[in-house]
Design an enzyme around this catalytic site. Structure first.
Site, short mmCIF file in Angstrom:
data_model
loop_
_atom_site.label_atom_id
_atom_site.label_comp_id
_atom_site.label_asym_id
_atom_site.label_seq_id
_atom_site.Cartn_x
_atom_site.Cartn_y
_atom_site.Cartn_z
N ALA A 1 1.28 -1.22 0.50
CA ALA A 1 -0.17 0.00 0.20
C ALA A 1 0.84 1.26 -0.11
O ALA A 1 1.77 0.87 0.26
CB ALA A 1 -0.88 -0.09 1.32
N GLU B 1 -0.32 -9.83 -1.11
CA GLU B 1 -2.10 -10.03 -1.49
C GLU B 1 -2.53 -9.68 -2.42
O GLU B 1 -3.07 -10.58 -2.15
CB GLU B 1 -2.18 -9.33 -0.17
CG GLU B 1 -2.06 -9.36 1.63
CD GLU B 1 -2.21 -8.36 2.05
OE1 GLU B 1 -2.50 -8.88 3.82
OE2 GLU B 1 -2.15 -6.87 2.44
#
Ligand code: CO8
Length: 257
Positions: free
Chosen positions: A65, A111
């Protein structure tokens, strides 16, 4: 049309999505996640695309992120956002998603790769969940999908120490399908996608659906689910064509129904 992605349709029914924020090591800011979801949805709706390859560049698949965006984030904001719905949308993609991973696949980047159905890694790939170094933890499957894949002990080590795995280690623990020299990782992923794109689309879709079911169901429920999908395929023209073509010793011509 896209600011943070390069999206193209390749020959052979393959959609290619490249994350393109090289100065940020392809960190997944909200705008990039929005675009990934948009691009995947567009390929889902396009009958000419039968499999999707998701990649970054040689240096990074995605380094997680975007840390700068998380700087000011608080609990209400995280709760009210639509981030997790986006991950769910990607998880529900019916066409096969193939990740081509080179360089860093960290945090949300790993992820994202783990949401894909097949992972091809270059020898330079480094896979990890370093969130602990930021005082947080994985939030999009990094404690769940990773643990199911590599087991409790390695998942604990990765998540609690933040240590990255080499491509070879990841392969040994079943976290990637294969490891290839960096010059070929993308081509290899595209070849796999092309191979899948040649198959009967409804069979591909229902087979993927059944395999994903295995992640979260007891065996008996999964077997019943599989059987249901198997029966459904006996109602398709492609099943008739596939079997007839085999018996007539010719190549099948799939209709997608
Ligand atoms: N976010 C923002 N910018 C980043 C990120 C990132 N994740 N990673 C790298 N960058 C930037 C660097 O700040 C640097 O910018 P600048 O040139 O302006 O200084 C540039 O990219 C190049 O990076 P480095 O100079 O650091 O390159 P190195 O080769 O020295 O190091 C590393 C590479 C080891 C990958 C290092 O950049 C690093 O540690 N990055 C952070 C990795 C990280 O912690 N990722 C996890 C983030 S948290 C997360 O992913 C939670 C996911 C939750 C998902 C659920 C959402 C709903």
């Amino acid at each position: 049309m896209y600011e943070n992605l390069i999206v193209e349709t390749l020959e052979g029914g393959v959609g290619l999505i490249r994350i393109h924020r090289p100065k940020r090591l392809n960190a997944l800011n909200q705008a990039t996640m929005d675009e990934i979801v948009r691009a995947v949805r567009a390929f889902e709706a396009d009958d000419a695309v039968r499999a999707i390859v998701l990649t970054g560049d040689e240096r990074a698949f995605a380094a997680g992120a975007d840390v700068t965006e998380m700087d000011g984030a608080n609990v209400p904001e995280m709760l009210s956002g639509y981030r997790f719905e986006q991950w769910e949308t990607l998880r529900r993609t019916t066409k096969p998603l193939i990740a081509a991973v080179s360089g860093f696949a960290l945090g949300g980047g790993l992820e994202l790769a783990m949401l894909c159905d097949i992972i091809v890694a270059s020898e330079t790939a480094r896979l990890g969940q370093p969130e602990i170094n930021l005082g947080i933890m994985p939030g999009a499957g990094g404690t769940q999908r990773l643990t199911r894949q590599v087991g409790k002990y390695l998942a604990m080590e990765m998540v609690l120490t933040g240590r990255m795995l080499t491509a070879e280690e990841a392969y040994r623990h079943g976290l990637v399908n294969r490891v290839v020299p960096v010059e070929f990782y993308l081509e290899e992923a595209i070849q796999i996608a092309r191979e899948i794109a040649k198959k009967a689309p409804v069979a591909v879709r229902l087979a993927k659906d059944a395999i994903l079911k295995a992640e979260d169901t007891p065996l008996e429920v999964g077997l019943a689910y599989e059987r249901h999908n198997f029966y459904l395929l006996f109602g398709t023209e492609d099943k008739q064509e596939g079997i007839r073509a085999f018996l007539e010793k010719r190549k099948p011509e799939w209709k997608g129904r």
